[in-house]
Design an enzyme around this catalytic site. Structure first.
Site, PDB file in Angstrom:
ATOM      1  N   ASN A  13      -1.525  25.455  32.009  1.00  0.00           N
ATOM      2  CA  ASN A  13      -2.868  26.158  30.864  1.00  0.00           C
ATOM      3  C   ASN A  13      -1.980  25.086  29.762  1.00  0.00           C
ATOM      4  O   ASN A  13      -0.926  25.481  28.889  1.00  0.00           O
ATOM      5  CB  ASN A  13      -2.623  27.084  30.927  1.00  0.00           C
ATOM      6  CG  ASN A  13      -3.894  27.459  29.827  1.00  0.00           C
ATOM      7  OD1 ASN A  13      -4.711  27.013  29.262  1.00  0.00           O
ATOM      8  ND2 ASN A  13      -3.289  29.215  29.111  1.00  0.00           N
ATOM      9  N   LYS A  15      -3.492  25.263  26.783  1.00  0.00           N
ATOM     10  CA  LYS A  15      -4.579  26.496  25.757  1.00  0.00           C
ATOM     11  C   LYS A  15      -4.580  25.580  24.683  1.00  0.00           C
ATOM     12  O   LYS A  15      -5.691  23.996  25.044  1.00  0.00           O
ATOM     13  CB  LYS A  15      -3.351  27.436  24.862  1.00  0.00           C
ATOM     14  CG  LYS A  15      -2.284  27.155  26.330  1.00  0.00           C
ATOM     15  CD  LYS A  15      -1.442  28.675  25.338  1.00  0.00           C
ATOM     16  CE  LYS A  15      -0.542  29.316  26.867  1.00  0.00           C
ATOM     17  NZ  LYS A  15      -0.581  30.473  26.327  1.00  0.00           N
ATOM     18  N   HIS A  98      -8.585  35.045  30.535  1.00  0.00           N
ATOM     19  CA  HIS A  98      -6.870  34.876  30.331  1.00  0.00           C
ATOM     20  C   HIS A  98      -6.268  35.441  28.870  1.00  0.00           C
ATOM     21  O   HIS A  98      -7.913  36.205  28.921  1.00  0.00           O
ATOM     22  CB  HIS A  98      -6.457  32.951  30.258  1.00  0.00           C
ATOM     23  CG  HIS A  98      -5.334  33.075  29.727  1.00  0.00           C
ATOM     24  ND1 HIS A  98      -4.459  33.163  27.606  1.00  0.00           N
ATOM     25  CD2 HIS A  98      -4.110  32.446  30.148  1.00  0.00           C
ATOM     26  CE1 HIS A  98      -3.467  33.028  28.354  1.00  0.00           C
ATOM     27  NE2 HIS A  98      -3.308  31.686  29.112  1.00  0.00           N
ATOM     28  N   GLU A 100      -5.813  35.668  26.538  1.00  0.00           N
ATOM     29  CA  GLU A 100      -5.999  35.560  24.930  1.00  0.00           C
ATOM     30  C   GLU A 100      -7.385  34.822  25.592  1.00  0.00           C
ATOM     31  O   GLU A 100      -7.249  35.479  24.176  1.00  0.00           O
ATOM     32  CB  GLU A 100      -5.371  33.947  25.012  1.00  0.00           C
ATOM     33  CG  GLU A 100      -4.325  34.259  24.636  1.00  0.00           C
ATOM     34  CD  GLU A 100      -3.178  33.150  24.740  1.00  0.00           C
ATOM     35  OE1 GLU A 100      -3.620  31.403  24.928  1.00  0.00           O
ATOM     36  OE2 GLU A 100      -2.083  32.607  26.227  1.00  0.00           O
ATOM     37  N   GLU A 170      -0.408  37.729  35.191  1.00  0.00           N
ATOM     38  CA  GLU A 170      -0.245  36.434  34.302  1.00  0.00           C
ATOM     39  C   GLU A 170       0.362  38.726  33.245  1.00  0.00           C
ATOM     40  O   GLU A 170      -0.345  39.066  32.336  1.00  0.00           O
ATOM     41  CB  GLU A 170      -0.704  36.642  33.490  1.00  0.00           C
ATOM     42  CG  GLU A 170      -1.405  35.255  34.448  1.00  0.00           C
ATOM     43  CD  GLU A 170      -0.689  34.096  33.310  1.00  0.00           C
ATOM     44  OE1 GLU A 170      -0.335  32.868  33.127  1.00  0.00           O
ATOM     45  OE2 GLU A 170      -2.158  34.114  32.383  1.00  0.00           O
ATOM     46  N   GLY A 176       3.979  33.653  26.291  1.00  0.00           N
ATOM     47  CA  GLY A 176       4.594  32.545  25.535  1.00  0.00           C
ATOM     48  C   GLY A 176       5.063  33.472  24.237  1.00  0.00           C
ATOM     49  O   GLY A 176       5.839  33.341  23.616  1.00  0.00           O
ATOM     50  N   SER A 216       5.653  32.763  30.797  1.00  0.00           N
ATOM     51  CA  SER A 216       7.161  32.288  29.967  1.00  0.00           C
ATOM     52  C   SER A 216       7.900  31.532  31.416  1.00  0.00           C
ATOM     53  O   SER A 216       8.810  31.743  31.557  1.00  0.00           O
ATOM     54  CB  SER A 216       8.243  32.984  29.377  1.00  0.00           C
ATOM     55  OG  SER A 216       7.378  33.171  28.520  1.00  0.00           O
TER      56      SER A 216
HETATM   57  C1  PEP Z   1      -0.394  30.487  30.282  1.00  0.00           C
HETATM   58  O1  PEP Z   1      -1.034  30.771  29.073  1.00  0.00           O
HETATM   59  O2  PEP Z   1      -1.393  31.276  30.748  1.00  0.00           O
HETATM   60  C2  PEP Z   1       0.651  31.079  30.239  1.00  0.00           C
HETATM   61  C3  PEP Z   1       1.757  31.560  31.006  1.00  0.00           C
HETATM   62  O3  PEP Z   1       1.765  30.457  28.490  1.00  0.00           O
HETATM   63  P1  PEP Z   1       3.444  30.140  28.551  1.00  0.00           P
HETATM   64  O4  PEP Z   1       4.027  30.025  29.812  1.00  0.00           O
HETATM   65  O5  PEP Z   1       3.411  29.490  27.746  1.00  0.00           O
HETATM   66  O6  PEP Z   1       3.927  31.472  29.219  1.00  0.00           O
END
Ligand code: PEP
Length: 255
Positions: A13, A15, A98, A100, A170, A176, A216
């Site tokens: 992803n 973003k 997601h 976000e 998630e 992040g 992460s």
């Molecule tokens: C994501 O954006 O779905 C995500 C898991 O981000 P990160 O790996 O940076 O935590």
């Protein structure tokens, strides 16, 4: 072991990162490094990078996804993009719900459901994201909350359509932040999601659904997370922007 029934899917992803020119460079680095992958490899890029991503990945094992789609086919929805538009371009996957989008753009379980149905009806594979905030984990409601998110997201989705649905667990506190769920925590919630799917669709459908972990995941922790029975891949944010790191994760999922 039911894990072997499912194809591992590693999805990046990106973003709101990478201009089209930068996307071209990253994909050209990536394609060589993941060409022997024994898992599905997807990059979910910003809308403006889709064209270049589709061109650069032609003839490779990398599939292209978007990061959202609207639930209507067309109309007065300024700045939105419909599944039919994505499909016609050659996009195959789309991230839905997601955290976000839920946190900053008012996405709800109900709109996640509408977008999921719309994506499926155009033949896109939705990667449906669910997960709890830290406060909810501390309150001990993670499993109930995630089960509810899954149930609402999948209202009206048939057992046949479930062959084309990916779910990404998630935990919001891990996205992040550099704080990863332990492999046990990730597996526990993924197993609970699978249990929810069993109740909705029966054992054989549930055992075939790819359930990713995201939050992460990186080159160092991927091996352990991906070795868990109910973790069938990953949705990768930050680490998907570095070809070497993303390739290590893809290779960990290929074992
Ligand atoms: C994501 O954006 O779905 C995500 C898991 O981000 P990160 O790996 O940076 O935590």
């Amino acid at each position: 072991m039911n894990k072997s029934l499912r194809k591992a899917v590693i999805a990046g992803n990106w973003k709101m990162n990478k201009t089209p020119a930068e996307a071209k460079v990253l994909i050209s680095e990536l394609k060589e490094k993941v060409k022997d992958a024994n898992c599905d490899v997807v990059i979910c890029v910003p809308y403006v990078d889709l064209q270049v991503a589709l061109e650069e990945t032609k003839g490779t094992n990398i599939k292209v996804g978007a990061q959202n789609c609207h639930f209507e086919k067309s109309g007065a929805f300024t700045a939105e993009v419909s599944p039919i538009m994505l499909k016609e371009m050659g996009v195959e996957y789309v991230i839905i719900g997601h955290s976000e989008r839920r946190t900053y753009f008012g996405e709800t379980d109900v709109t996640v459901n509408k977008r999921t149905l719309a994506a499926l009806s155009e033949g896109l594979i939705p990667i449906v994201c669910v997960g709890e905030y830290l406060e909810q984990r501390e309150q001990g409601v993670t499993e109930e909350l995630v089960a509810m998110q899954v149930k609402i997201a999948l209202q009206g989705v048939t057992a046949e359509q479930m062959k084309n649905v990916i779910i990404a667990y998630e935990p919001v506190w891990a996205i992040g932040t550099g704080k990863t769920a332990t492999s046990e925590q990730a597996n526990e919630v993924n197993a609970c999601i699978r249990n929810t799917l069993k109740k909705l669709y029966g054992e054989s459908v549930a055992n075939g659904v790819t359930i990713q972990y995201g939050g992460s995941m990186n080159a160092k922790n991927a091996d352990e997370l991906l070795s868990m029975e109910d973790v069938d891949g990953g949705l990768i944010g930050g680490a998907s922007l570095k070809a070497d790191d993303f390739a290590v994760i893809v290779n960990a999922a290929s074992k």
